[in-house]
Structures are given as structure tokens and as C-alpha cells.
Design a protein around this motif. Structure first.
Motif, mmCIF file in Angstrom:
data_model
loop_
_atom_site.group_PDB
_atom_site.id
_atom_site.type_symbol
_atom_site.label_atom_id
_atom_site.label_comp_id
_atom_site.label_asym_id
_atom_site.label_seq_id
_atom_site.Cartn_x
_atom_site.Cartn_y
_atom_site.Cartn_z
ATOM 1 N N GLU A 220 0.893 -1.339 -0.581
ATOM 2 C CA GLU A 220 0.118 0.201 0.012
ATOM 3 C C GLU A 220 0.842 1.037 -0.348
ATOM 4 O O GLU A 220 0.300 2.204 -0.491
ATOM 5 C CB GLU A 220 -0.868 -0.102 0.868
ATOM 6 N N HIS A 221 2.364 0.886 0.609
ATOM 7 C CA HIS A 221 3.177 2.602 0.828
ATOM 8 C C HIS A 221 3.859 2.785 -0.187
ATOM 9 O O HIS A 221 4.690 3.522 -0.168
ATOM 10 C CB HIS A 221 3.024 2.906 2.783
ATOM 11 N N VAL A 222 4.983 0.981 0.331
ATOM 12 C CA VAL A 222 5.762 1.023 -0.919
ATOM 13 C C VAL A 222 5.694 0.397 -1.711
ATOM 14 O O VAL A 222 5.325 -0.042 -2.180
ATOM 15 C CB VAL A 222 6.607 -0.311 0.046
ATOM 16 N N TYR A 272 5.779 8.314 6.550
ATOM 17 C CA TYR A 272 6.834 8.620 6.609
ATOM 18 C C TYR A 272 6.669 7.443 7.910
ATOM 19 O O TYR A 272 8.237 6.432 8.767
ATOM 20 C CB TYR A 272 7.160 10.055 7.945
ATOM 21 N N ALA A 273 5.636 6.597 8.801
ATOM 22 C CA ALA A 273 5.167 5.782 9.471
ATOM 23 C C ALA A 273 5.902 4.555 8.656
ATOM 24 O O ALA A 273 6.690 3.422 9.285
ATOM 25 C CB ALA A 273 3.979 5.430 10.283
ATOM 26 N N ALA A 274 5.757 4.546 7.602
ATOM 27 C CA ALA A 274 5.555 3.312 6.844
ATOM 28 C C ALA A 274 7.352 3.162 6.476
ATOM 29 O O ALA A 274 7.974 2.198 6.024
ATOM 30 C CB ALA A 274 5.262 3.859 5.232
ATOM 31 N N LEU A 275 7.706 4.786 5.944
ATOM 32 C CA LEU A 275 8.989 4.266 5.476
ATOM 33 C C LEU A 275 10.404 4.283 6.842
ATOM 34 O O LEU A 275 11.283 3.355 7.120
ATOM 35 C CB LEU A 275 9.831 5.891 5.485
ATOM 36 N N GLU A 276 9.571 4.233 8.204
ATOM 37 C CA GLU A 276 10.157 3.708 9.152
ATOM 38 C C GLU A 276 10.409 2.323 9.250
ATOM 39 O O GLU A 276 11.725 1.529 10.101
ATOM 40 C CB GLU A 276 10.138 4.504 10.546
#
Length: 313
Positions: A220-222, A272-276
Motif C-alpha cells: 500500500e505504501h512501498v 513517514y510511518a511506513a518509511l520507518e
């Protein structure tokens, strides 16, 4: 002319030929510097580059999808972050991240895209039309460049806000139907994740392939970009390290992380939560201020002139 100009690469020319001058003198220096480098000189000779009068104001972009039946019902408004480092410092890159949304009504599209309608029909154009502008203190938009293609990270901003099968609505567009459906007015933030020597890897020749990527399973995010699947990647499982198939880098532009929300702040938190959760050896880099920084000061200025009036933090 003895005034600031902007240098831009043309076509597939090296992005390093991008430079926004502060005066006539520093652009002369950059042109002389590039001309002494064999790689830059050959690249400029093959592809050419553009010198453009510098305009001062707030940057904003608009794009739309066009087919035989005309424009799609939705316009895309975007605020790009092109510098490599936080605070808009460092070299220009293609784009390090973007704040995007789909809207039914766009003042910027009305002024710089709709006037192209007749010409686009004449040449039977089908696809995406994007234009980035500088909006001056009087509220006048000055088009900087047209991009007649889909690109990164814009494609991933769009996917995060669209509903249904993206291949189907593009096929429908070719056939004269507008079936694209989106989360209208929701905000998407994209963050580009890279590894050294980006954006100069093709110039320095540094090896950028084969570096493991961990925690990139969130579809979903990456959004994987220059990535390949390797047969054997050292992976921690409990108290053991085992070698299993996994993702590794295939270039220095590794991935784009997106997040969505009803506001800019909500979309930032999501991205940024997904990036972590993603881990890459070899010092990966990204901008921590996408959706903040210059947008905090420029958005109120253009809203006074009727642009993006319902976009909020």
C-alpha cells in the motif's frame, strides 16, 4: 543579459545540468565548469539543454489526463520538492517527493491546461499533460515546462489516491471513455528513497546493485523502483541468520514511499510511518520535510489568489 537564468537538461540529458542561478555571474561559472568536463560536454552536445528566464514566486503544478473525449473529470495539483536535501538545499534532482491531490475544479488547470484542448485534439494526443508553474506576487502563473509523460514519483502519488484497476481506466481513456475514480481532495505525500552516490552514481561509477532491502513488503505504501529479486540474501530469523530469496537494489533510485490523509499532516504521518519500517544498508537517504518546509509559507500566498484554497495542513 546579466540577469539570473535557469539551466535545465533537455530530454535524457544528465540531471546534473540543472541549475537555478542567483545572478548572471554564477550561471556563467557553471556553464564554464560543465564545458570543461568531457562527460557533461558530450551529454549536452547529444541532448541539448535549456536556458530559461528566472521567475520569482511560488511553485505549483497541475496535470490532467487527455483522450479522444477530452480531459478527465479530475485534475491533479502538485507541489514538488526538487532539491536533494531538507530545506531545499543541495543539488537539483528530478524530484525528491511531492504533495499531491485530485480535484474537480482547479484554477491553475483552467489557466494553463484547458487552453491546450484544441491543439491536443488536433494532434490526437492521448496521455498525461503536466505543467509546473511559478505563481508570482500578482497571482499570474508562469509555465516552466511541460511533461507529456507519466513519471516518478507522480505515478505513485496517483496510485495511492485512485480506486480500481489503473490499467483499465487508461485503456478506457484511449478508447474515449473517462472511468478514472479517485479519493477527491484527499492528500498524498510521496518520499523518494535513494542510496549513494545518487544523483551522481552514473557519473562516479559507484556500484549500487545488490544491496539488501528489508521490510519492503507493504504494497500500500512501498513502491519499488530500481529493485530486483536475488536468490540469496542474509536475513535474520529469530536468533539465526539464513540466506533466502529477497529484494536487493538494482540502481540508486530504490523506492518511493507514499502516505495519504485528509490533510497534509495526516498524509505526512502515514508516509513517514511506513518509511520507518524499511531498512537498507549503505546509508539510504530521503528528505524528512516533504509536505512541510517551503509549502508552509507558499501555500497561504497562492491561496490569496484563489489557488488550492481548500488544501490544509
Amino acid at each position: 543579459h546579466r540577469v539570473p537564468f535557469v539551466s535545465k537538461p533537455n530530454g535524457d540529458a544528465k540531471k546534473e545540468l540543472s541549475y537555478v542561478a542567483e545572478s548572471g555571474a554564477d550561471l556563467v561559472f557553471m556553464l564554464e565548469r560543465w564545458s570543461k568536463d568531457e562527460k557533461y560536454r558530450a551529454d549536452a552536445k547529444e541532448h541539448g539543454f535549456i536556458l530559461q528566464e528566472k521567475k520569482v514566486g511560488c511553485e505549483m503544478g497541475a496535470s490532467g489526463w487527455f483522450g479522444p473525449s477530452g480531459w478527465s473529470q479530475y485534475w491533479e495539483e502538485a507541489f514538488e520538492y526538487k532539491k536533494l536535501y531538507a530545506g531545499d538545499s543541495g543539488p537539483n534532482t528530478g524530484e525528491q517527493g511531492t504533495c499531491t491531490r485530485f480535484v474537480s475544479d482547479s484554477k491553475l488547470a483552467d489557466l494553463v491546461l484547458k487552453p491546450l484542448t484544441k491543439k491536443l485534439h488536433e494532434i490526437q494526443f492521448v496521455g498525461n499533460v503536466n505543467v509546473n508553474c511559478i505563481i508570482d506576487e500578482e497571482g499570474v502563473p508562469w509555465p516552466l515546462e511541460f511533461t507529456m509523460r507519466d513519471g516518478w514519483p507522480a505515478r505513485y502519488n496517483e496510485i495511492s489516491l485512485q480506486e480500481g484497476d489503473p490499467v483499465q481506466w487508461m485503456l478506457d481513456l484511449v478508447n474515449g471513455k473517462d472511468t478514472m475514480r479517485v479519493r477527491e481532495n484527499a492528500v498524498s505525500i510521496s518520499v523518494v528513497v535513494t542510496i549513494p552516490d545518487y544523483p551522481f552514481s552514473t557519473y562516479t561509477g559507484k556500484k549500487v546493485e545488490g544491496i539488501p532491502i528489508y521490510g519492503a513488503g507493504d504494497r500500500e505504501h512501498v513502491h519499488l523502483c530500481e529493485v530486483m529479486l536475488a536468490d540469496s540474501v542474509p536475513t535474520q530469523m529469530g536468533d539465526k541468520i539464513v540466506y533466502v530469496p529477497g529484494y536487493v537494489t538494482a540502481g540508486d533510485y530504490v523506492m518511493v514511499i507514499t502516505g495519504t490523509g485528509e490533510t497534509i499532516t495526516g498524509a505526512r504521518r502515514s508516509a513517514y510511518a511506513a518509511l520507518e519500517k524499511v531498512k537498507i544498508p549503505n546509508s539510504p537517504g530521503w528528505r524528512p520535510d516533504i509536505g512541510k518546509g517551503k509549502l508552509v509559507t507558499t501555500l497561504p500566498k497562492i491561496q490569496k489568489h484563489g489557488y488550492a484554497t481548500d488544501l490544509s495542513f
